[in-house]
Design an enzyme around this catalytic site. Structure first.
Site, PDB file in Angstrom:
ATOM      1  N   TYR A  63       0.856  -1.189   0.000  1.00 43.07           N
ATOM      2  CA  TYR A  63       0.000   0.000   0.000  1.00 43.07           C
ATOM      3  C   TYR A  63       0.895   1.243   0.000  1.00 43.07           C
ATOM      4  CZ  TYR A  63      -3.732  -3.222   1.548  1.00 43.07           C
ATOM      5  OH  TYR A  63      -4.619  -4.257   1.666  1.00 43.07           O
ATOM      6  N   PRO A 212     -15.570  -4.538   2.965  1.00 45.80           N
ATOM      7  CA  PRO A 212     -16.915  -4.918   3.427  1.00 45.80           C
ATOM      8  C   PRO A 212     -17.991  -3.938   2.973  1.00 45.80           C
ATOM      9  CG  PRO A 212     -15.665  -3.929   5.222  1.00 45.80           C
ATOM     10  CD  PRO A 212     -14.700  -4.110   4.082  1.00 45.80           C
ATOM     11  N   LEU A 213     -17.554  -2.757   2.528  1.00 49.04           N
ATOM     12  CA  LEU A 213     -18.497  -1.754   1.999  1.00 49.04           C
ATOM     13  C   LEU A 213     -18.457  -1.744   0.470  1.00 49.04           C
ATOM     14  CD1 LEU A 213     -17.641   1.079   4.561  1.00 49.04           C
ATOM     15  CD2 LEU A 213     -19.632  -0.447   4.603  1.00 49.04           C
ATOM     16  N   GLY A 214     -17.980  -2.837  -0.117  1.00 47.40           N
ATOM     17  CA  GLY A 214     -17.918  -2.907  -1.579  1.00 47.40           C
ATOM     18  C   GLY A 214     -17.063  -1.798  -2.162  1.00 47.40           C
ATOM     19  N   GLY A 216     -16.815   1.069  -1.046  1.00 46.66           N
ATOM     20  CA  GLY A 216     -17.570   2.320  -0.932  1.00 46.66           C
ATOM     21  C   GLY A 216     -18.922   2.244  -1.610  1.00 46.66           C
ATOM     22  N   GLY A 220     -23.905   3.893  -0.679  1.00 49.44           N
ATOM     23  CA  GLY A 220     -24.990   4.664  -1.282  1.00 49.44           C
ATOM     24  C   GLY A 220     -24.666   5.186  -2.666  1.00 49.44           C
TER      25      GLY A 220
END
Ligand SMILES: NC(=O)c1ccc[n+]([C@@H]2O[C@H](COP(=O)([O-])OP(=O)(O)OC[C@H]3O[C@@H](n4cnc5c(N)ncnc54)[C@H](OP(=O)(O)O)[C@@H]3O)[C@@H](O)[C@H]2O)c1
Length: 327
Positions: A63, A212-214, A216, A220
């Site tokens: 990273y 886990p939030l795809g 982002g 939404g």
């Protein structure tokens, strides 16, 4: 669910590791890939995460080609006894060859990589050391043997694997206990539920869902339209013009569930993971990534949210309708 009064649930790391906060923090975006970085806000985010009960902080040597580990070093040394620092080896990228995405699992490479990570992080021992990606050009026994030697040498406390198959997880675990398995797992990406999660549950391995939030997307529809042209996600298939419209219809279903409860879509996405891991009887520590303090309370609160059966049923079919492969 955004009250300050959050008490973070705990989960054990592997079979004999410590109890840690059931939500960790993904630090990748603080240095690379997801558009503009903000070092000062990211530092404050790290401090705030500890206050909210987050104990595992996730990085990797690749990273920012080392920059993310270096960025974390002052925070790690200031909080050494309070946190679990997790890093990874496996990509050949270096500051001299940042575009070398080849995978290297050779014992010599692993021995050199761990020393570089120890130095950049400024620690004597890495708590959790993952193989970031596996290549079958090196025998698994050789790589896991080299990783086990790092534990014996006191350079690493626990071993982890990322994005491996159930068979690889079992084979590795037979050579040396594997504490954690890190793979993509979310409402939109559920492949590991088939074989990998059951194997982890059986072996006592803690599953660490990444993205886990795809990345982002699950937070939404507004998120997706806000991506800037310095953001690598604009090139990811799920975010492409071709697939975006179909995927946004699915995100809208998550938003509907969220607004009916008065919570955010991100919280629904994280709460879904906790519910799914309870159902599959596996220890789970998701590592949502954020560079902003303002997200933390919201994300941490989701660790204590319980979704209803009808809510879970509405979310169940979404993964099979997602357009575009994950990267
Ligand atoms: N092992 C592997 O191969 C692998 C691969 C990918 C990632 N990872 C690890 O997993 C971690 C998490 O994955 P990820 O960062 O790819 O994706 P993610 O956690 O699914 O999503 C991160 C994105 O969501 C945004 N976000 C976070 N909380 C939010 C909230 N409450 N509301 C709105 N937006 C929110 C973040 O933006 P802001 O930063 O602006 O808040 C960021 O753009 C990484 O940091 C990394 O440590 C591992």
């Amino acid at each position: 669910m955004t009250s300050e009064n959050t008490s973070m649930p705990q989960a054990q790391l592997g079979q004999d590791g410590p109890m840690i906060g059931a939500q960790g923090l993904g630090c990748m975006g603080m240095s690379e890939f997801y558009g503009e970085t903000d070092t000062a806000e990211s530092r404050l985010t790290l401090e705030r995460a500890i206050e909210l009960g987050i104990s595992m902080f996730d990085t990797a040597d690749m990273y920012g080609v080392g920059a993310n580990e270096e960025f974390l070093a002052p925070f790690v040394s200031a909080n050494r006894e309070r946190i679990t620092i997790a890093t990874k080896f496996g990509y050949s990228r270096t500051p001299e060859s940042p575009d070398d995405w080849s995978i290297d699992n050779r014992p010599d490479f692993i021995r050199a990589a761990v020393d570089r990570s120890l130095q950049r992080l400024g620690v004597d021992v890495i708590d959790l050391y993952y193989m970031h990606r596996r290549t079958d050009s090196v025998a698994l026994e050789d790589s896991i043997g080299a990783m086990a030697d790092l534990v014996k040498a006191g350079k690493v406390k626990w071993l982890g694997l990322s994005a491996v198959s159930a068979a690889e997880l079992r084979a590795a675990h037979a050579i040396h206990p594997i504490a954690a398995l890190q793979s993509e797992w979310s409402i939109f990406t559920r492949d590991i539920e088939q074989d990998v999660v059951p194997a982890a549950a059986e072996l006592g391995v803690t599953v660490v869902p990444y993205s886990p939030l795809g990345r982002g997307m699950l937070t939404g529809r507004a998120f997706v339209t806000s991506l800037t042209n310095t953001d690598a996600r604009q090139y990811f298939p799920r975010f492409s013009d071709e697939n975006r419209a179909a995927n946004m219809l699915l995100v809208a279903k998550i938003e509907d569930i969220a607004s009916a409860r008065g919570v955010s879509a991100a919280q629904i996405a994280l709460a879904w993971l906790y519910a799914q891991s309870r159902k599959l009887k596996v220890k789970t520590v998701p590592i949502p990534g954020t560079r902003k303090r303002s997200r933390l309370l919201e994300n941490v609160a989701a660790a204590s949210m319980i979704l209803t059966v009808p809510e879970m049923e509405r979310l169940a079919p979404l993964a099979s309708a997602v357009q575009g492969i994950t990267v």
